[in-house]
Design a protein around this motif. Sequence first.
Motif, short mmCIF file in Angstrom:
data_model
loop_
_atom_site.label_atom_id
_atom_site.label_comp_id
_atom_site.label_asym_id
_atom_site.label_seq_id
_atom_site.Cartn_x
_atom_site.Cartn_y
_atom_site.Cartn_z
N ILE A 112 0.84 -1.19 0.00
CA ILE A 112 0.00 0.00 0.00
C ILE A 112 0.88 1.25 0.00
O ILE A 112 1.72 1.41 0.88
CB ILE A 112 -0.92 0.02 1.23
N ALA A 113 0.73 2.10 -0.99
CA ALA A 113 1.48 3.36 -1.07
C ALA A 113 0.72 4.41 -0.28
O ALA A 113 -0.43 4.73 -0.59
CB ALA A 113 1.65 3.79 -2.52
N ASP A 114 1.37 4.96 0.75
CA ASP A 114 0.66 5.82 1.69
C ASP A 114 1.41 7.13 1.93
O ASP A 114 2.49 7.13 2.51
CB ASP A 114 0.47 5.07 3.00
N THR A 115 0.82 8.25 1.49
CA THR A 115 1.42 9.56 1.75
C THR A 115 1.19 10.00 3.19
O THR A 115 1.67 11.05 3.60
CB THR A 115 0.83 10.63 0.80
N GLY A 116 0.46 9.20 3.96
CA GLY A 116 0.19 9.53 5.36
C GLY A 116 1.04 8.74 6.34
O GLY A 116 0.74 8.71 7.53
N SER A 117 2.10 8.08 5.88
CA SER A 117 3.00 7.37 6.78
C SER A 117 4.41 7.41 6.23
O SER A 117 4.64 7.73 5.06
CB SER A 117 2.53 5.91 6.97
N ASP A 118 5.39 7.07 7.08
CA ASP A 118 6.79 7.17 6.70
C ASP A 118 7.49 5.82 6.54
O ASP A 118 8.09 5.55 5.51
CB ASP A 118 7.55 8.02 7.73
N LEU A 119 7.43 4.99 7.56
CA LEU A 119 8.18 3.75 7.54
C LEU A 119 7.62 2.78 6.50
O LEU A 119 6.43 2.50 6.47
CB LEU A 119 8.15 3.07 8.91
N THR A 120 8.50 2.29 5.64
CA THR A 120 8.14 1.22 4.71
C THR A 120 8.38 -0.11 5.41
O THR A 120 9.45 -0.34 5.97
CB THR A 120 9.00 1.30 3.43
N TRP A 121 7.36 -0.97 5.43
CA TRP A 121 7.56 -2.29 6.03
C TRP A 121 6.87 -3.36 5.20
O TRP A 121 5.94 -3.10 4.46
CB TRP A 121 7.08 -2.33 7.48
N LYS A 288 5.56 16.02 10.85
CA LYS A 288 6.30 16.08 9.60
C LYS A 288 5.83 15.06 8.57
O LYS A 288 6.11 15.22 7.37
CB LYS A 288 7.80 15.89 9.88
N THR A 289 5.16 14.03 9.02
CA THR A 289 4.70 13.00 8.08
C THR A 289 3.71 13.54 7.08
O THR A 289 3.77 13.22 5.89
CB THR A 289 4.04 11.83 8.86
N PHE A 290 2.79 14.41 7.53
CA PHE A 290 1.71 14.88 6.69
C PHE A 290 2.10 16.14 5.94
O PHE A 290 2.90 16.95 6.41
CB PHE A 290 0.45 15.15 7.52
N TYR A 291 1.46 16.34 4.77
CA TYR A 291 1.69 17.54 3.96
C TYR A 291 0.53 18.50 4.20
O TYR A 291 -0.59 18.28 3.75
CB TYR A 291 1.78 17.16 2.48
N PHE A 292 0.81 19.58 4.93
CA PHE A 292 -0.20 20.58 5.27
C PHE A 292 -0.10 21.77 4.31
O PHE A 292 1.00 22.27 4.02
CB PHE A 292 0.00 21.11 6.69
N LEU A 293 -1.25 22.24 3.83
CA LEU A 293 -1.35 23.47 3.05
C LEU A 293 -2.18 24.48 3.82
O LEU A 293 -2.95 24.12 4.72
CB LEU A 293 -2.00 23.19 1.69
N GLY A 294 -2.03 25.76 3.47
CA GLY A 294 -2.81 26.81 4.13
C GLY A 294 -4.03 27.17 3.30
O GLY A 294 -3.91 27.77 2.23
N LEU A 295 -5.21 26.83 3.78
CA LEU A 295 -6.46 27.12 3.08
C LEU A 295 -7.10 28.38 3.66
O LEU A 295 -7.43 28.44 4.85
CB LEU A 295 -7.43 25.94 3.20
N GLU A 296 -7.28 29.40 2.82
CA GLU A 296 -7.86 30.66 3.26
C GLU A 296 -9.38 30.67 3.12
O GLU A 296 -10.07 31.31 3.91
CB GLU A 296 -7.26 31.83 2.48
N GLY A 297 -9.89 29.99 2.09
CA GLY A 297 -11.34 30.00 1.89
C GLY A 297 -11.72 29.42 0.54
O GLY A 297 -10.91 28.81 -0.16
N PHE A 298 -12.99 29.65 0.17
CA PHE A 298 -13.53 29.19 -1.10
C PHE A 298 -14.30 30.32 -1.76
O PHE A 298 -14.75 31.26 -1.10
CB PHE A 298 -14.48 28.00 -0.91
N SER A 299 -14.44 30.22 -3.06
CA SER A 299 -15.40 31.05 -3.79
C SER A 299 -16.40 30.12 -4.46
O SER A 299 -16.01 29.12 -5.07
CB SER A 299 -14.71 31.92 -4.85
#
Length: 448
Positions: A112-121, A288-299
């Motif tokens: 399973i390829a997971d962008t929400g974890s670090d260790l490959t096992w 650090k595992t997760f990729y956070f972006l800054g969301l200001e809002g929506f139109s």
Amino acid sequence: MALVMIFHMLFSIALAVTVSIMSPSPLSLAKSDNLGFSVDLIHRDSPVSPYNHSLTPFECIGIALRRSSNRVNYFKLASLSAQAVSTEVIARDGQYLMKMAIGSTKFSFLAIADTGSDLTWIRCSPSTWCYKRKAPLFNPKRSLSYEVIPCNSKKCKSVPGSFCSRNGTCSYLVMYGDKSFSHGIVGTETVLLDSSARKPASLPGIIFGCGYHNRGTFSESASGIVGLGGGEVSLVSQMGSSIGGKFSYCLVPLLSQNTYSSRMHFGAKAKVVGKQVTTTPIIPTSMKTFYFLGLEGFSVAGRRLEIYDSSSSSPTDTFGAFKKLPIIIDSGTTLTYLPSNAFTKLELAVREAVKSRPIGDPQNRLKLCYRYNKTLALPIIVAHFTGANLTLNPMNTFLPTGPGVLCLAFLPDDNVAIFGSVAQMNFLVGYDLAKKTVSFKPTDCTKK
């Protein structure tokens, strides 16, 4: 609006990955600079997937929504503390499978390829099994390139959740929200990104976990986890300069999965360039595992909605002059999740923009649905990230949950915010870990 397309975009549930290396000879990624290669992503329910169970499109949607809910529960647990992020991963609800090989024996497996974890096992032999499995086991004793890591080494200390075993080897234990776990030995091994048509790319000395004791609801056809998060021991981080810290993916719309494959790119092939590219910084956090972006809002239909207005009190004030919501971008979560107040604003704006009367969701999971007909006009929604305005078409914001029914692909959650895979379809999404940015480019992902 091309609403018919919405019924041709079964969002990505789980994808098997085959690797196509852009070179005719064996490659050592550790010795290459910005090597470019690409990966075919095969939809979980496509005819060639090991998970193909001949489900109907709406049955697939229902299963996907349940997985999305389980995935959110993981992020909730992980957000409780920085340590929890490092010691918990999600196995059964991952969205992608990656085909690869390991060791001098070139042991081939799906993980399973997971962008929400670090260790490959990977599951290793001999092993204690307490659940069904179809996947083979890796025997490290048969591999000449396998090495055990001493528990007092820097490599061992770099692995979250590692500890010293009685014989002085480096051990690991990863726990899951559903009480599943994997326990084993940390070692190094040569990982091969396999290709049936060309020679594999070789990644020597990759830190990974050899799981001897595994219990829980893991996938029957997958042999482990490939960590693609932002932590030190993730596969992406260990590739380092060989890929220039770059990877990207392009998820095809719905039922296109029967004809076209999604793609993942690494290194030089992962560059996202062009006039329509919009880029936003990755927010640094203790997780650090997760990729956070800054969301200001929506139109919605041209009307701007701020996540936090001037009267809001929020711990996100420190992220800039404008209040921003730290939101995890995750290809493994189907829907987009927002705090209740932000979701309510968005839902009300969509209700005002759509003149048709709402109906119930046949899946009983989503909040705002409409009957599809020729007169239904769905609004364009723009996501406003820090320095980037991302225009989302109806195929990115609505899901078909039943015959002739479209539902808003957003849900409220006050514990975690996630920008999910439906919102990312038909975008080339590029991660530059050196520059700490994520870029988006509108792309027809059915075209290679």
